[in-house]
Design a protein around this motif. Structure first.
Motif, short mmCIF file in Angstrom:
data_model
loop_
_atom_site.label_atom_id
_atom_site.label_comp_id
_atom_site.label_asym_id
_atom_site.label_seq_id
_atom_site.Cartn_x
_atom_site.Cartn_y
_atom_site.Cartn_z
N LEU A 21 -6.60 45.89 14.76
CA LEU A 21 -6.17 45.01 13.99
C LEU A 21 -6.66 43.58 14.46
O LEU A 21 -6.57 43.36 15.82
CB LEU A 21 -4.74 44.70 13.59
CG LEU A 21 -4.22 45.56 12.58
CD1 LEU A 21 -4.49 47.12 12.63
CD2 LEU A 21 -2.60 45.24 12.18
N LEU A 25 -4.89 39.64 10.88
CA LEU A 25 -4.09 40.58 10.43
C LEU A 25 -2.84 40.96 11.00
O LEU A 25 -2.01 41.24 10.36
CB LEU A 25 -5.16 42.06 10.16
CG LEU A 25 -5.84 42.06 8.78
CD1 LEU A 25 -6.53 43.30 8.93
CD2 LEU A 25 -4.87 41.98 7.77
N VAL A 52 -3.50 56.19 6.92
CA VAL A 52 -2.99 54.95 6.26
C VAL A 52 -1.68 55.15 5.61
O VAL A 52 -0.35 54.57 5.66
CB VAL A 52 -3.65 53.97 5.32
CG1 VAL A 52 -2.92 52.89 4.82
CG2 VAL A 52 -4.84 53.43 6.35
N ILE A 56 2.39 54.26 6.36
CA ILE A 56 3.07 53.53 5.63
C ILE A 56 4.46 54.26 5.55
O ILE A 56 5.53 53.62 5.28
CB ILE A 56 2.38 53.01 4.10
CG1 ILE A 56 1.24 52.19 4.40
CG2 ILE A 56 3.41 52.64 3.19
CD1 ILE A 56 0.27 52.00 3.17
N THR B 3 -9.01 49.21 5.18
CA THR B 3 -7.80 50.07 5.56
C THR B 3 -6.87 49.11 6.09
O THR B 3 -5.62 49.43 5.73
CB THR B 3 -8.37 51.11 6.49
OG1 THR B 3 -9.39 51.84 6.08
CG2 THR B 3 -7.40 52.04 7.14
N ALA B 4 -7.18 48.28 6.90
CA ALA B 4 -6.10 47.47 7.74
C ALA B 4 -5.35 46.52 6.60
O ALA B 4 -4.19 46.46 6.53
CB ALA B 4 -6.85 46.53 8.64
N LEU B 5 -6.17 46.36 5.56
CA LEU B 5 -5.43 45.40 4.57
C LEU B 5 -4.44 46.24 3.74
O LEU B 5 -3.37 45.73 3.65
CB LEU B 5 -6.38 44.68 3.61
CG LEU B 5 -7.31 43.49 4.17
CD1 LEU B 5 -8.34 43.16 3.14
CD2 LEU B 5 -6.20 42.27 4.19
N VAL B 6 -4.85 47.43 3.51
CA VAL B 6 -3.96 48.46 2.81
C VAL B 6 -2.59 48.67 3.64
O VAL B 6 -1.74 48.81 3.11
CB VAL B 6 -4.65 49.69 2.45
CG1 VAL B 6 -3.77 50.83 1.99
CG2 VAL B 6 -5.96 49.36 1.47
#
Lengths: 189, 104
Positions: A21, A25, A52, A56, B3-6
């Motif tokens: 990251l 971010l 992802v 999450i 992807t990092a933003l998601v």
């Protein structure tokens, strides 16, 4: 407490930077999510090759403890649904425990103040860690992966030995209050 | 989308959803004392589970390592001193020291 949160923020910044990251971010994540356990979990899953969606879901699982905490504090949050929701967003582990009074009610202003201090410490720590993370070859060599579980372990209420002869229910209630009282001392340290 | 933003957006959304669920659903209603007593114990139980999994889980399997020793030390320091800072620093120091000593 703010010092500990700041150190953990640094730790998260380093781990996030090492996981790929960007500094911006990592800082954005800390500013928007403001939940260390969820952030560490999500970043670890992605760094380990997970998707992802899994990251999450892991974050949601880690944050499931906020559901009972939100239920417990709900009666002491005034206003309409939107106002109560905004106040609910402020709940974090240490400030929630600090706000719990002996009679089971909550001091919401104390919680807001404690959360605000932690928020600043967490985001500033993340910024420092993300900026310095590139200088470290192996964050695990610094033992950073042990710091966060130890933080939660230190937050956990300590058990009390029930007094013999006391009514069981009263003893349980005292145990719970006593535990969270010691919790407060931890928060103030 | 990146992807990092998601990842960041998704984590922010699920965290917010979990945090606001209780205050919105219950509102200002006072819940029964027995229910509150149970709810107050749920959060520490979940935190305990979090500590155990983070201290023992290692790539999908259970393992005792330098991080486990660090967490245990941190817990002992917390009990003895009551200081969260001391617990965190002790945990990291022990884990780092053991890794340095064993060359891991």
């Amino acid at each position: 407490m703010a010092v500990a949160i700041g150190l953990l923020g640094v730790s998260f910044g380093v781990v996030a930077q090492q996981a790929g990251l960007s500094s911006l971010l990592a800082l954005t994540m800390s500013a928007l999510v403001f939940s260390g356990s969820a952030q560490f979990t999500a970043v670890a899953i992605v760094a380990g090759g997970g998707g992802v969606g899994a990251a999450i879901a892991g974050a949601a699982l880690m944050n499931s403890r906020y559901l009972p905490m939100g239920v417990a504090i709900a009666p002491w949050l005034p206003g309409g649904p939107l106002r109560r929701a905004l106040q609910g967003l402020v709940v974090v582990d240490a400030s929630w425990a600090l706000a719990l009074r002996d009679d089971g009610s909550f001091d919401r202003w104390l919680m807001f103040g404690c959360s605000a201090i932690q928020y600043v410490a967490w985001t500033v720590g993340t910024a420092v860690g993300a900026s310095a993370g590139g200088l470290l070859e192996d964050p695990a060599a610094l033992g950073l992966d042990a710091a966060y579980p130890a933080f939660f372990l230190a937050l956990l209420p300590r058990g009390r030995v029930h007094t013999l002869g006391e009514d069981r229910r009263t003893a349980r209630r005292c145990d719970c209050r006593g535990s969270f009282r010691s919790h407060r001392l931890v928060c103030l340290s | 989308m990146n992807t990092a933003l998601v990842l960041v957006g998704g984590c922010a959304l699920v965290t917010a959803a979990v945090k606001v669920a209780g205050p919105i659903a219950l509102g200002g209603r006072v819940v029964p004392a027995a229910f509150t007593a149970i709810v107050l114990l749920l959060a520490p139980a979940l935190l305990a589970a979090l500590v155990v999994t983070q201290a023992l889980a290692d790539d999908g399997r259970l393992a005792v390592g330098a991080d486990t020793a660090g967490v245990i030390t941190g817990g002992l320091v917390a009990v003895r001193s009551g200081s969260v800072v001391a617990a965190v620093v002790a945990a990291a120091a022990v884990a780092a020291g053991l890794r340095a000593a064993t060359g891991q």
